[in-house]
Design a protein around this motif. Structure first.
Motif, PDB file in Angstrom:
ATOM      1  N   VAL A   1       7.050  -7.799  43.532  1.00 22.41           N
ATOM      2  CA  VAL A   1       7.359  -7.767  42.198  1.00 22.41           C
ATOM      3  C   VAL A   1       6.908  -6.368  41.633  1.00 22.41           C
ATOM      4  CG1 VAL A   1       6.639  -8.690  39.884  1.00 22.41           C
ATOM      5  CG2 VAL A   1       7.285 -10.198  41.681  1.00 22.41           C
ATOM      6  N   LYS A   2       5.625  -5.710  41.833  1.00 21.67           N
ATOM      7  CA  LYS A   2       5.321  -4.674  41.367  1.00 21.67           C
ATOM      8  C   LYS A   2       6.303  -3.421  42.016  1.00 21.67           C
ATOM      9  CE  LYS A   2       1.669  -4.679  39.552  1.00 21.67           C
ATOM     10  NZ  LYS A   2       1.307  -5.364  38.199  1.00 21.67           N
ATOM     11  N   ALA A   3       6.783  -3.724  43.299  1.00 19.06           N
ATOM     12  CA  ALA A   3       7.503  -2.747  44.038  1.00 19.06           C
ATOM     13  C   ALA A   3       8.764  -2.742  43.325  1.00 19.06           C
ATOM     14  CB  ALA A   3       7.554  -2.817  45.424  1.00 19.06           C
ATOM     15  N   GLY A   4       9.292  -3.562  42.313  1.00 13.90           N
ATOM     16  CA  GLY A   4      10.599  -3.679  41.988  1.00 13.90           C
ATOM     17  C   GLY A   4      11.553  -4.265  42.647  1.00 13.90           C
ATOM     18  N   MET A   5      11.219  -5.436  43.797  1.00 11.98           N
ATOM     19  CA  MET A   5      12.367  -5.709  44.586  1.00 11.98           C
ATOM     20  C   MET A   5      13.047  -7.070  43.940  1.00 11.98           C
ATOM     21  SD  MET A   5      11.710  -7.415  48.671  1.00 11.98           S
ATOM     22  CE  MET A   5      10.829  -8.842  48.029  1.00 11.98           C
ATOM     23  N   PHE A   6      14.231  -7.127  44.089  1.00 12.24           N
ATOM     24  CA  PHE A   6      15.201  -8.178  43.631  1.00 12.24           C
ATOM     25  C   PHE A   6      14.625  -9.440  44.096  1.00 12.24           C
ATOM     26  CE2 PHE A   6      18.501 -11.127  44.484  1.00 12.24           C
ATOM     27  CZ  PHE A   6      19.212 -11.303  43.130  1.00 12.24           C
ATOM     28  N   PRO A   7      14.495 -10.682  43.452  1.00 16.44           N
ATOM     29  CA  PRO A   7      15.141 -10.687  41.963  1.00 16.44           C
ATOM     30  C   PRO A   7      14.015 -10.545  40.748  1.00 16.44           C
ATOM     31  CG  PRO A   7      14.371 -12.841  42.886  1.00 16.44           C
ATOM     32  CD  PRO A   7      14.072 -11.930  43.910  1.00 16.44           C
ATOM     33  N   MET A   8      12.846  -9.846  41.323  1.00 13.26           N
ATOM     34  CA  MET A   8      11.847  -9.647  40.184  1.00 13.26           C
ATOM     35  C   MET A   8      11.580  -8.247  39.941  1.00 13.26           C
ATOM     36  SD  MET A   8      10.951 -12.721  39.780  1.00 13.26           S
ATOM     37  CE  MET A   8       9.625 -12.608  38.591  1.00 13.26           C
ATOM     38  N   HIS A   9      12.651  -7.510  39.763  1.00  9.50           N
ATOM     39  CA  HIS A   9      12.652  -6.048  39.262  1.00  9.50           C
ATOM     40  C   HIS A   9      12.747  -5.772  37.855  1.00  9.50           C
ATOM     41  CE1 HIS A   9      16.992  -7.427  39.436  1.00  9.50           C
ATOM     42  NE2 HIS A   9      17.130  -6.388  38.538  1.00  9.50           N
ATOM     43  N   GLY A  10      12.866  -6.805  37.008  1.00 12.84           N
ATOM     44  CA  GLY A  10      13.297  -6.608  35.521  1.00 12.84           C
ATOM     45  C   GLY A  10      12.362  -5.970  34.886  1.00 12.84           C
ATOM     46  N   TRP A  11      11.131  -6.032  35.215  1.00 12.56           N
ATOM     47  CA  TRP A  11      10.131  -5.318  34.286  1.00 12.56           C
ATOM     48  C   TRP A  11      10.242  -3.576  34.114  1.00 12.56           C
ATOM     49  CZ3 TRP A  11       6.601  -1.875  36.129  1.00 12.56           C
ATOM     50  CH2 TRP A  11       6.518  -1.551  37.320  1.00 12.56           C
ATOM     51  N   LEU A  12      10.607  -3.225  35.414  1.00 13.77           N
ATOM     52  CA  LEU A  12      10.706  -1.781  35.496  1.00 13.77           C
ATOM     53  C   LEU A  12      11.689  -0.957  34.508  1.00 13.77           C
ATOM     54  CD1 LEU A  12      10.521  -0.711  39.417  1.00 13.77           C
ATOM     55  CD2 LEU A  12       9.723   0.683  37.753  1.00 13.77           C
ATOM     56  N   PRO A  13      12.829  -1.541  34.603  1.00 13.57           N
ATOM     57  CA  PRO A  13      13.869  -0.616  33.673  1.00 13.57           C
ATOM     58  C   PRO A  13      13.513  -1.012  32.092  1.00 13.57           C
ATOM     59  CG  PRO A  13      14.935  -2.434  34.514  1.00 13.57           C
ATOM     60  CD  PRO A  13      13.966  -2.322  35.348  1.00 13.57           C
ATOM     61  N   THR A  14      12.837  -2.112  31.875  1.00 18.87           N
ATOM     62  CA  THR A  14      12.289  -2.265  30.449  1.00 18.87           C
ATOM     63  C   THR A  14      11.104  -1.504  30.107  1.00 18.87           C
ATOM     64  OG1 THR A  14      13.092  -4.594  30.780  1.00 18.87           O
ATOM     65  CG2 THR A  14      11.522  -4.328  28.893  1.00 18.87           C
ATOM     66  N   ALA A  15      10.261  -1.461  30.911  1.00 21.94           N
ATOM     67  CA  ALA A  15       8.845  -0.728  30.647  1.00 21.94           C
ATOM     68  C   ALA A  15       8.980   0.709  30.521  1.00 21.94           C
ATOM     69  CB  ALA A  15       7.775  -1.139  31.737  1.00 21.94           C
ATOM     70  N   HIS A  16       9.805   1.385  31.488  1.00 24.96           N
ATOM     71  CA  HIS A  16       9.578   2.830  31.400  1.00 24.96           C
ATOM     72  C   HIS A  16      10.126   3.549  30.371  1.00 24.96           C
ATOM     73  CE1 HIS A  16       8.982   1.942  35.903  1.00 24.96           C
ATOM     74  NE2 HIS A  16       9.026   3.588  36.064  1.00 24.96           N
ATOM     75  N   PRO A  17      11.368   3.029  29.667  1.00 25.06           N
ATOM     76  CA  PRO A  17      11.864   4.052  28.646  1.00 25.06           C
ATOM     77  C   PRO A  17      10.878   3.885  27.072  1.00 25.06           C
ATOM     78  CG  PRO A  17      13.689   2.375  29.399  1.00 25.06           C
ATOM     79  CD  PRO A  17      12.427   1.976  29.963  1.00 25.06           C
TER      80      PRO A  17
END
Length: 491
Positions: free
Chosen positions: A219-235
């Motif tokens: 999840v912390k590494a952004g692996m599917f299917p728990m990748h959704g936090w990454l593109p939300t948090a960065h911007p």
């Protein structure tokens, strides 16, 4: 001498935490920046000293008769601790100029420095319980970096980051229980801790427990299917926070997976099983999906975030081959991706900070305004694509070789094909920005553009990372030798 070694092992954790608490109380920007800069330099030197003194361990306290919180420095600890301290140092100095335009600087540096101490503790963790404790602390200490602006979008992103992290940590905790019960020890041991006697009759259960931990840390590494936090948090996070979230924090999940697969389960335990096939499938889906989403994304920082989703799963793919050469490629890509992605987010931050432009279509002609930044962006992009002689070419070569070394499986050709397609997509979503930046077309009015190059505090760390992208690709021998020595121990 023993006392000095013990102190040396704990100082890289304690110093940035104390410095962060002090930085949060200082009102003067110049004094706060001086304290932060000094603590980052001192921390890097302390980590270097701890690494150079060789293998050592320190028991912090005893939880129960059989479980202790303790540090142990091995090859993987050295890699992650050095990488984290160096990247935190570069981004920290870059942030001194960037954060002038942001509010609540004191709070930012409070959690920025505490997070550094926690991450060093995570790297030095000598057993599963210690690692899990610092892993949870890392989530809590980095959450304020996502929430920094306290806008509606930032709060939503922070909640998402927390929920995903808690879910992943819960899966990892499930595995902790299994290893506490059926492992011969919870101390990280090269080659694994599972024996026929310790898990007799529970092999299937332990494979499920191992897979739960792979997904949980994934999840912390952004692996599917728990990748959704990454593109939300960065911007929504400030660019210095986005840089370390992408370039460093995602690697904490990778560290967890390395410890579980190679230091608890052992590569032999899952090689050729459904666990390896499922893990590699999820990693390959993430590589392709992240590249496709990045190619379609128009918001610059979000495009880079999707790119991270893809590129970190390059590492997971290499690890999932369970081969020495794939393992070496994965370790190299951990370092190279961290250098490159920190640099790319710093480039994006410089553009946003000096021009206010956040979307890809707004970057036409930006090379005329910020030539140094865009040349760095271009070199870093070449590294991420894997263009020789940049470092990305070396790591991807080893990753492909690791896949080709697999026998009697379709993954031996599927993996190189997916990596190649992803590289083409990476070229599409990064080099298109460079082309528009330097060659905006005859219909574009360049006369009205004014130079907007950032100051030395932002530019020098960026140039250093861009140069490192080239130098590590031209002279990788020392790193390769170090990584091969680690692979020889765990295989």
């Amino acid at each position: 001498m023993v006392m000095w070694n013990n102190i040396l092992l704990i100082l890289p954790v304690v110093v940035p935490v104390l410095a962060g608490l002090l930085a949060g109380c200082i009102k003067s920007r110049s004094a706060r920046n001086a304290l932060t800069g000094a603590s980052l330099v001192i921390n890097a030197l302390l980590v270097l000293l701890a690494v150079l003194r060789g293998s050592q361990e320190l028991t912090l306290w005893q939880l129960t008769d059989t479980v202790s919180i303790y540090f142990h420095v091995d090859g993987v600890s050295k890699l992650f601790a050095l990488l984290i301290s160096c990247m935190w140092l570069c981004v920290g100095f870059y942030s001194f100029d960037y954060m002038k335009s942001e509010e609540n600087e004191g709070r930012f540096y409070l959690f920025y420095l505490i997070s550094l101490g926690v991450l060093i503790g995570l790297s030095f963790s000598g057993n599963l319980v210690t690692m899990y404790m610092f892993y949870e602390l890392m989530t809590l200490m980095t959450l304020p970096l996502v929430l920094h602006t306290m806008s509606k979008e930032a709060v939503a992103a922070g909640v998402k980051y927390l929920l995903y992290s808690v879910f992943g940590a819960s899966l990892a905790l499930l595995g902790v229980f299994f290893y506490a019960r059926y492992g011969s020890t919870m101390a990280f041991t090269a080659g694994g801790v599972l024996t026929a006697e310790s898990m007799a009759g529970h092999e299937s259960l332990m494979r499920w427990g191992t897979f739960a931990m792979i997904v949980g840390f994934g999840v912390k590494a952004g692996m599917f299917p728990m990748h959704g936090w990454l593109p939300t948090a960065h911007p929504v996070a400030p660019s210095p926070a986005s840089a370390v979230l992408s370039g460093v924090i995602t690697k904490a999940g990778v560290l967890g997976i390395i410890r579980v697969v190679y230091y608890l389960a052992g590569a032999d335990f899952i090689r050729g099983t459904w666990v390896q096939a499922a893990w590699m499938t999820l990693a390959l889906i993430t590589v392709f999906m992240g590249s496709m989403l990045a190619y379609r994304e128009r918001l610059l920082k979000k495009r880079l975030a999707y790119s991270t989703v893809s590129q970190v799963s390059y590492v997971l793919t290499g690890l999932s081959t369970l081969s020495p050469i794939g393992f070496v490629g994965a370790l190299m890509h951990i370092v190279f991706h961290s250098v490159i992605k920190n640099g790319l987010f710093m480039s994006a931050g410089a553009i946003i900070n000096k021009t206010g432009k956040t979307r890809v279509e707004e970057l036409r002609g930006i090379g005329r305004q910020m030539p140094a930044v865009m040349w760095c962006f271009t070199l870093l992009s070449a590294g991420l694509i894997g263009v020789p002689p940049t470092c990305g070419f070396i790591s991807k070569w080893y990753l492909a070789e690791g896949a080709l070394s697999l026998t009697n499986t379709a993954f031996s050709w599927v993996v190189p094909c997916v990596l190649l397609v992803s590289a083409v997509l990476t070229a599409g979503y990064l080099l298109s920005i460079t082309i528009a930046a330097f060659f905006p077309g005859r219909d574009f009015d360049t006369a009205s553009l004014q130079r907007a190059e950032p100051g030395a505090l932002m530019l020098v760390p960026l140039i250093a990372l861009a140069a490192l992208t080239l130098l590590l690709g031209m002279f990788p021998t020392a790193l390769i030798g170090f990584f091969k020595s680690i692979a020889a121990l765990v295989m």
